[in-house]
Motif scaffolding. Structure first.
Motif, PDB file in Angstrom:
ATOM      1  N   MET A 151       0.819  -1.199   0.000  1.00  0.00           N
ATOM      2  CA  MET A 151       0.000   0.000   0.000  1.00  0.00           C
ATOM      3  C   MET A 151       0.864   1.265   0.000  1.00  0.00           C
ATOM      4  O   MET A 151       0.514   2.251  -0.617  1.00  0.00           O
ATOM      5  CB  MET A 151      -0.935  -0.035   1.208  1.00  0.00           C
ATOM      6  N   THR A 152       2.005   1.208   0.687  1.00  0.00           N
ATOM      7  CA  THR A 152       2.834   2.414   0.760  1.00  0.00           C
ATOM      8  C   THR A 152       3.417   2.782  -0.599  1.00  0.00           C
ATOM      9  O   THR A 152       3.642   3.947  -0.866  1.00  0.00           O
ATOM     10  CB  THR A 152       3.979   2.235   1.761  1.00  0.00           C
ATOM     11  N   TYR A 153       3.638   1.793  -1.444  1.00  0.00           N
ATOM     12  CA  TYR A 153       4.192   2.093  -2.758  1.00  0.00           C
ATOM     13  C   TYR A 153       3.157   2.730  -3.683  1.00  0.00           C
ATOM     14  O   TYR A 153       3.513   3.334  -4.682  1.00  0.00           O
ATOM     15  CB  TYR A 153       4.767   0.830  -3.403  1.00  0.00           C
ATOM     16  N   LEU A 154       1.897   2.591  -3.361  1.00  0.00           N
ATOM     17  CA  LEU A 154       0.845   3.210  -4.152  1.00  0.00           C
ATOM     18  C   LEU A 154       0.538   4.640  -3.702  1.00  0.00           C
ATOM     19  O   LEU A 154      -0.218   5.342  -4.367  1.00  0.00           O
ATOM     20  CB  LEU A 154      -0.436   2.385  -4.065  1.00  0.00           C
ATOM     21  N   LEU A 155       1.119   5.063  -2.609  1.00  0.00           N
ATOM     22  CA  LEU A 155       0.808   6.376  -2.045  1.00  0.00           C
ATOM     23  C   LEU A 155       1.107   7.545  -2.998  1.00  0.00           C
ATOM     24  O   LEU A 155       0.246   8.426  -3.159  1.00  0.00           O
ATOM     25  CB  LEU A 155       1.526   6.556  -0.708  1.00  0.00           C
ATOM     26  N   PRO A 156       2.267   7.608  -3.665  1.00  0.00           N
ATOM     27  CA  PRO A 156       2.475   8.728  -4.603  1.00  0.00           C
ATOM     28  C   PRO A 156       1.451   8.739  -5.734  1.00  0.00           C
ATOM     29  O   PRO A 156       0.979   9.802  -6.152  1.00  0.00           O
ATOM     30  CB  PRO A 156       3.882   8.493  -5.151  1.00  0.00           C
ATOM     31  N   LEU A 157       1.102   7.571  -6.211  1.00  0.00           N
ATOM     32  CA  LEU A 157       0.110   7.470  -7.283  1.00  0.00           C
ATOM     33  C   LEU A 157      -1.253   7.949  -6.809  1.00  0.00           C
ATOM     34  O   LEU A 157      -1.936   8.707  -7.500  1.00  0.00           O
ATOM     35  CB  LEU A 157       0.036   6.023  -7.763  1.00  0.00           C
ATOM     36  N   LEU A 158      -1.644   7.528  -5.617  1.00  0.00           N
ATOM     37  CA  LEU A 158      -2.939   7.942  -5.071  1.00  0.00           C
ATOM     38  C   LEU A 158      -2.992   9.441  -4.799  1.00  0.00           C
ATOM     39  O   LEU A 158      -4.012  10.085  -5.055  1.00  0.00           O
ATOM     40  CB  LEU A 158      -3.248   7.157  -3.799  1.00  0.00           C
ATOM     41  N   VAL A 159      -1.898  10.002  -4.283  1.00  0.00           N
ATOM     42  CA  VAL A 159      -1.865  11.442  -4.003  1.00  0.00           C
ATOM     43  C   VAL A 159      -2.049  12.235  -5.287  1.00  0.00           C
ATOM     44  O   VAL A 159      -2.852  13.167  -5.349  1.00  0.00           O
ATOM     45  CB  VAL A 159      -0.542  11.832  -3.299  1.00  0.00           C
ATOM     46  N   SER A 160      -1.320  11.848  -6.340  1.00  0.00           N
ATOM     47  CA  SER A 160      -1.426  12.612  -7.585  1.00  0.00           C
ATOM     48  C   SER A 160      -2.794  12.437  -8.241  1.00  0.00           C
ATOM     49  O   SER A 160      -3.356  13.396  -8.777  1.00  0.00           O
ATOM     50  CB  SER A 160      -0.310  12.225  -8.550  1.00  0.00           C
ATOM     51  N   TRP A 161      -3.345  11.247  -8.218  1.00  0.00           N
ATOM     52  CA  TRP A 161      -4.651  11.026  -8.845  1.00  0.00           C
ATOM     53  C   TRP A 161      -5.780  11.715  -8.087  1.00  0.00           C
ATOM     54  O   TRP A 161      -6.651  12.334  -8.692  1.00  0.00           O
ATOM     55  CB  TRP A 161      -4.947   9.544  -8.971  1.00  0.00           C
ATOM     56  N   ILE A 162      -5.774  11.613  -6.768  1.00  0.00           N
ATOM     57  CA  ILE A 162      -6.835  12.249  -5.976  1.00  0.00           C
ATOM     58  C   ILE A 162      -6.752  13.766  -6.092  1.00  0.00           C
ATOM     59  O   ILE A 162      -7.760  14.446  -6.303  1.00  0.00           O
ATOM     60  CB  ILE A 162      -6.774  11.782  -4.508  1.00  0.00           C
ATOM     61  N   ALA A 163      -5.538  14.316  -5.990  1.00  0.00           N
ATOM     62  CA  ALA A 163      -5.388  15.764  -6.134  1.00  0.00           C
ATOM     63  C   ALA A 163      -5.763  16.213  -7.546  1.00  0.00           C
ATOM     64  O   ALA A 163      -6.378  17.267  -7.727  1.00  0.00           O
ATOM     65  CB  ALA A 163      -3.956  16.180  -5.805  1.00  0.00           C
ATOM     66  N   LEU A 181       7.553  11.847  -1.658  1.00  0.00           N
ATOM     67  CA  LEU A 181       7.158  10.470  -1.375  1.00  0.00           C
ATOM     68  C   LEU A 181       7.980   9.486  -2.196  1.00  0.00           C
ATOM     69  O   LEU A 181       8.412   8.441  -1.684  1.00  0.00           O
ATOM     70  CB  LEU A 181       5.666  10.275  -1.642  1.00  0.00           C
ATOM     71  N   ASP A 182       8.211   9.805  -3.467  1.00  0.00           N
ATOM     72  CA  ASP A 182       9.047   8.941  -4.298  1.00  0.00           C
ATOM     73  C   ASP A 182      10.470   8.859  -3.752  1.00  0.00           C
ATOM     74  O   ASP A 182      11.071   7.781  -3.714  1.00  0.00           O
ATOM     75  CB  ASP A 182       9.079   9.444  -5.740  1.00  0.00           C
ATOM     76  N   ALA A 183      11.012   9.995  -3.334  1.00  0.00           N
ATOM     77  CA  ALA A 183      12.367  10.011  -2.777  1.00  0.00           C
ATOM     78  C   ALA A 183      12.440   9.211  -1.480  1.00  0.00           C
ATOM     79  O   ALA A 183      13.401   8.471  -1.243  1.00  0.00           O
ATOM     80  CB  ALA A 183      12.825  11.446  -2.555  1.00  0.00           C
ATOM     81  N   ALA A 184      11.415   9.338  -0.634  1.00  0.00           N
ATOM     82  CA  ALA A 184      11.406   8.591   0.627  1.00  0.00           C
ATOM     83  C   ALA A 184      11.282   7.091   0.373  1.00  0.00           C
ATOM     84  O   ALA A 184      11.959   6.284   1.034  1.00  0.00           O
ATOM     85  CB  ALA A 184      10.257   9.074   1.509  1.00  0.00           C
ATOM     86  N   LEU A 185      10.452   6.700  -0.569  1.00  0.00           N
ATOM     87  CA  LEU A 185      10.320   5.275  -0.887  1.00  0.00           C
ATOM     88  C   LEU A 185      11.586   4.730  -1.528  1.00  0.00           C
ATOM     89  O   LEU A 185      11.977   3.585  -1.277  1.00  0.00           O
ATOM     90  CB  LEU A 185       9.125   5.045  -1.810  1.00  0.00           C
ATOM     91  N   LEU A 234      10.892   3.994  -9.312  1.00  0.00           N
ATOM     92  CA  LEU A 234      10.740   5.089  -8.354  1.00  0.00           C
ATOM     93  C   LEU A 234      11.610   6.281  -8.736  1.00  0.00           C
ATOM     94  O   LEU A 234      11.203   7.435  -8.578  1.00  0.00           O
ATOM     95  CB  LEU A 234      11.088   4.621  -6.944  1.00  0.00           C
ATOM     96  N   LEU A 235      12.803   6.010  -9.269  1.00  0.00           N
ATOM     97  CA  LEU A 235      13.671   7.092  -9.718  1.00  0.00           C
ATOM     98  C   LEU A 235      13.029   7.845 -10.883  1.00  0.00           C
ATOM     99  O   LEU A 235      12.982   9.079 -10.886  1.00  0.00           O
ATOM    100  CB  LEU A 235      15.035   6.538 -10.135  1.00  0.00           C
ATOM    101  N   PHE A 236      12.506   7.125 -11.866  1.00  0.00           N
ATOM    102  CA  PHE A 236      11.840   7.772 -12.994  1.00  0.00           C
ATOM    103  C   PHE A 236      10.594   8.529 -12.548  1.00  0.00           C
ATOM    104  O   PHE A 236      10.313   9.619 -13.055  1.00  0.00           O
ATOM    105  CB  PHE A 236      11.473   6.752 -14.068  1.00  0.00           C
ATOM    106  N   SER A 237       9.847   7.978 -11.624  1.00  0.00           N
ATOM    107  CA  SER A 237       8.662   8.657 -11.124  1.00  0.00           C
ATOM    108  C   SER A 237       9.029   9.950 -10.405  1.00  0.00           C
ATOM    109  O   SER A 237       8.369  10.976 -10.563  1.00  0.00           O
ATOM    110  CB  SER A 237       7.895   7.728 -10.188  1.00  0.00           C
TER     111      SER A 237
END
Length: 114
Positions: free
Chosen positions: A1-13, A41-45, A79-82
């Motif tokens: 679930m934590t790896y989906l967090l950047p994706l969810l943040v960008s989509w919801i926003a 978030l990507d950098a932290a992951l 994650l680096l590309f993201s």
């Protein structure tokens, strides 16, 4: 679930900001903040992935069998590309915010793109 967090943040926003007029200053600032959060978030992951792990997470979509369903993998390179994409899109959004955004849906679309 934590790896989906950047994706969810960008989509919801992105979905939330599509409902507002992107030419207003606060919508552009909110998009910049959301893209910055995605980058952090990507950098932290990326920092949490150990050197021995080639694949940090793997998800098979739709509940299908592993050979049939679409396999989504998260590894250090993705994650680096993201993170790079989020950084570049944040720079684009900052430039557009300073130059008066002319498109009503640009901030939301940039977030959905990320």
């Amino acid at each position: 679930m934590t790896y989906l967090l950047p994706l969810l943040v960008s989509w919801i926003a992105g979905v939330l900001l599509l409902g507002f007029d992107g030419r207003k200053r606060w919508v552009s600032v909110a998009a910049c903040v959301a893209l910055g959060a995605v980058f952090l978030l990507d950098a932290a992951l990326l920092a949490t992935i150990s050197r021995a792990d080639l694949i940090a997470a793997e998800i098979i979509t739709g509940g299908w069998a592993p050979g049939i369903g679409i396999r989504l993998r998260v590894d250090a390179l993705s994650l680096l590309f993201s993170g790079v994409c989020a950084f570049v899109l944040a720079a684009v959004m900052i430039h557009e915010a300073r130059a008066e955004v002319r498109s009503r849906i640009l901030p939301g679309l940039l977030l959905l793109l990320s």
